[in-house]
Design a protein around this motif. Structure first.
Motif, mmCIF file in Angstrom:
data_model
loop_
_atom_site.group_PDB
_atom_site.id
_atom_site.type_symbol
_atom_site.label_atom_id
_atom_site.label_comp_id
_atom_site.label_asym_id
_atom_site.label_seq_id
_atom_site.Cartn_x
_atom_site.Cartn_y
_atom_site.Cartn_z
ATOM 1 N N THR A 89 -20.193 38.668 -2.699
ATOM 2 C CA THR A 89 -20.195 37.216 -2.479
ATOM 3 C C THR A 89 -21.609 36.663 -2.576
ATOM 4 O O THR A 89 -21.838 35.586 -3.140
ATOM 5 C CB THR A 89 -19.588 36.901 -1.093
ATOM 6 O OG1 THR A 89 -18.232 37.319 -1.095
ATOM 7 C CG2 THR A 89 -19.665 35.414 -0.776
ATOM 8 N N GLU A 124 -14.806 32.315 -2.117
ATOM 9 C CA GLU A 124 -14.063 33.207 -1.246
ATOM 10 C C GLU A 124 -13.316 32.368 -0.208
ATOM 11 O O GLU A 124 -13.846 31.409 0.330
ATOM 12 C CB GLU A 124 -15.079 34.121 -0.536
ATOM 13 C CG GLU A 124 -14.481 35.273 0.202
ATOM 14 C CD GLU A 124 -15.579 36.223 0.696
ATOM 15 O OE1 GLU A 124 -15.513 37.406 0.368
ATOM 16 O OE2 GLU A 124 -16.502 35.773 1.410
ATOM 17 N N ASP A 166 -14.325 34.490 -6.587
ATOM 18 C CA ASP A 166 -14.598 35.409 -5.484
ATOM 19 C C ASP A 166 -13.299 35.817 -4.791
ATOM 20 O O ASP A 166 -12.722 35.047 -4.038
ATOM 21 C CB ASP A 166 -15.557 34.738 -4.491
ATOM 22 C CG ASP A 166 -16.222 35.759 -3.575
ATOM 23 O OD1 ASP A 166 -15.734 36.904 -3.530
ATOM 24 O OD2 ASP A 166 -17.225 35.402 -2.928
ATOM 25 N N GLU A 167 -12.873 37.020 -5.065
ATOM 26 C CA GLU A 167 -11.672 37.612 -4.464
ATOM 27 C C GLU A 167 -10.456 36.683 -4.502
ATOM 28 O O GLU A 167 -9.904 36.331 -3.464
ATOM 29 C CB GLU A 167 -11.962 38.031 -3.014
ATOM 30 C CG GLU A 167 -13.089 39.054 -2.986
ATOM 31 C CD GLU A 167 -12.956 40.042 -1.838
ATOM 32 O OE1 GLU A 167 -11.810 40.361 -1.470
ATOM 33 O OE2 GLU A 167 -13.998 40.495 -1.354
HETATM 34 MG MG LIG Z 1 -17.218 38.587 -0.209
#
Ligand SMILES: [Mg+2]
Ligand SMILES: Nc1ncnc2c1ncn2[C@@H]1O[C@H](COP(=O)(O)OP(=O)(O)OP(=O)(O)O)[C@@H](O)[C@H]1O
Lengths: 292, 243
Positions: free
Chosen positions: B51, B93, B167-168
């Motif tokens: 991140t 995220e 992000d994810e």
């Molecule tokens: Mg992260």
């Protein structure tokens, strides 16, 4: 009785206009801007200056006072709030630095205009009085109510329906997410202050037009009423500030008529205490205070 | 690697990136190149610094040292909003949906910079994600997790980015939804947008990517073509396990 209600409505529309600017900054940025009353005073003195000293027509003075208010708002944000952004004591320090900014502003007003009351020339505004159903209403009062309503509805429209308003609500909810979306958070913050202060200065001008003069204490007097309005309407709620301003104006007028003028603050602040105890979120609810 | 000039088709180049949070060194000397049109993935365990790298590239945290080049320009110190305007958009995220605003308003904010053009982009997104069209006037906070992730990606796409940093995106989603999200990533890529994908689901991410980088406690441990990393015994053992 009807006359009292009408007077209350006119005064209330100024309270509401004052309060809506204050509550806007709180609702979007969670800042308590204690310089708002000083900007109100400055707006009042500036309008006396423009109209009575410079001899400008009133329709030209309206936009100029708003513009000046907006510029002062930008300066306020830049000096008193932006340098503190991101600091852990941001909110408390901002409160203090806004008091300092307001104090400086009042000192400048005093340096320029002195400590005397400044009267607006009587020919500045056509002294028309209409009588409707036994209620006499002056053109100044009508103009005040009309302008205040238009400006407040205009602000509500900006916040609800324009790209700037959308960005403001995004910043209010989550400034970091707003930044990720490409919103220039600093610019939205500055715009919020400019809008708020333009309305605050305008409220000062309307007050001066209605009472015929400005004095250095006028901001202090409305600040307390303004707090009552904001609490009554719910911190951060625009519609709440609008309704509560009118309600408080009416309540004051009725108090003056039925009990006596010295009781009007007792009623205003009695209302404030009652609301804080019984319904702390205000009559109309509010943007929920952020966790953390 | 960091001292050779990036090839001409490199759209993002990160060189010698260091990021610290106070005294915590989160990222140390990371360099990687992202070819235009590719899917590049950064994988690694919790706290590896994925991140942090994305946020530094997106202008949300300021690196202590190193440079980020975007289309050949040094954008290391650019504020986030300027990077978005230039075509580099982050899907953060945890999605960071604005829950009190409507779905439509979230999408409009994605096109904050290009108000006129974004109407067409928003319509495209409604076509691609019919769920969002159905729910356009609902508060975004009322969407399911998967729908919120769709909204986050759609919102980023409204800005018509050249590079999308994700992000994810599959975090916390049911397997079926994860499939759906990887399908979306595939369409994003086939529309010509470069994708930098951060994932903990390393196997899935490497299968979707051309190139992979494996982060370990703030440094690059492995890198190479995704297909090779999928077979690299060290990567398999540490990150992929047996299927
Ligand atoms: Mg992260
Ligand atoms: N705001 C912060 N302040 C202090 N330390 C932080 C901050 N953000 C991250 N860190 C630390 O930096 C390191 C890298 O964190 P980062 O969030 O980049 O990891 P990650 O690979 O994204 O992890 P995850 O898979 O859990 O999302 C971690 O040790 C983390 O504790």
């Amino acid at each position: 009785m009807l006359q009292q209600l009408a007077n209350g409505l006119f005064a209330g529309s100024i309270y509401a206009l004052f309060a809506i600017g204050f509550t806007l900054v709180f609702g979007i940025l969670r800042h308590l801007n204690l310089a708002h009353a000083a900007i109100f005073t400055t707006g009042g003195f500036l309008s006396v200056d423009l109209i009575s000293r410079q001899g400008l027509p009133i329709w030209l003075a309206f936009p100029l006072v708003m513009l000046a208010g907006g510029l002062i708002g930008l300066l306020l944000e830049r000096i008193a709030f932006r340098p503190l952004a991101g600091r852990p004591d941001e909110h408390f320090a901002g409160l203090i630095s806004s008091v300092a900014f307001g104090g400086m502003l009042i000192a400048l007003v005093q340096a320029r205009y002195g400590t005397e009351q400044q009267s607006i020339s009587s020919e500045a505004f056509p002294n028309e009085v209409y009588t409707v159903a036994g209620v006499s209403i002056s053109l100044a009062q009508l103009t005040t109510l009309g302008l205040a309503l238009v400006l407040m509805l205009g602000l509500a429209w900006v916040v609800a329906a324009t790209p700037l308003g959308r960005a403001m609500r995004a910043v209010a909810e989550n400034a970091r997410a707003a930044r990720v979306l490409g919103i220039n958070v600093e610019r939205v913050t500055a715009s919020t202050y400019a809008l708020s202060s333009a309305l605050g200065a305008m409220a000062g001008m309307l007050m001066v037009l209605n009472v015929g003069q400005g004095d250095l204490g006028m901001g202090l007097a409305i600040e307390l009423t303004g707090f009552a309005v904001i609490i009554l309407g719910g911190m951060g709620s625009l519609w709440g500030a609008m309704a509560a301003g009118l309600i408080l104006g009416l309540a004051e007028a009725l108090t003056i008529h039925h009990i006596g003028s010295s009781w009007k603050d007792v009623v205003a602040f009695g209302l404030l205490f009652a609301i804080l105890l019984v319904r702390p979120q205000g009559l109309f609810g509010t943007i929920k205070a952020r966790e953390v | 690697m960091s001292d050779t000039a990036p090839e001409s088709d490199t759209i993002v180049s990160v060189q010698g990136l260091h990021v610290s949070y106070g005294r915590v060194q989160a990222v140390r000397d990371i360099s990687f190149d992202v070819p235009a049109g590719a899917v590049v993935t950064l994988v690694g365990a919790n706290g590896a610094g994925k991140t942090t790298v994305l946020n530094a590239v997106a202008g949300l945290v300021k690196p202590r040292a190193g440079t980020v080049l975007y289309r050949g320009r040094d954008v290391t110190r650019w504020p986030a909003h300027k990077l978005v305007a230039a075509g580099m958009v982050l899907v953060p995220e945890g999605r960071q949906i604005l829950g009190t605003l409507t779905v439509a308003e979230n999408l409009q904010l994605g096109g904050w910079r290009r108000r006129k053009a974004s109407a067409a982009a928003i319509d495209e997104m409604y076509e691609r994600f019919p769920v969002l069209a159905e729910r356009r006037n609902l508060r975004a906070g009322s969407l399911s997790g998967g729908e919120q992730q769709m909204l986050a990606i759609a919102r980023a796409m409204v800005a018509r980015p050249q590079v999308i940093l994700m992000d994810e995106p599959s975090m916390g989603l049911a397997p079926k939804m994860v499939d759906e999200i990887f399908g979306v990533i595939e369409t994003v890529r086939s529309s010509g947008v470069t994708v930098v994908l951060v994932e903990q689901n390393a196997r899935r991410a490497l299968r979707a990517a051309d190139t992979g980088y494996v982060l370990e406690t703030g440094t690059l441990a492995h890198s190479g073509p995704a297909a090779r990393l999928l077979k690299d015994p060290r990567v398999v053992q540490a990150y992929l396990g047996v299927e």
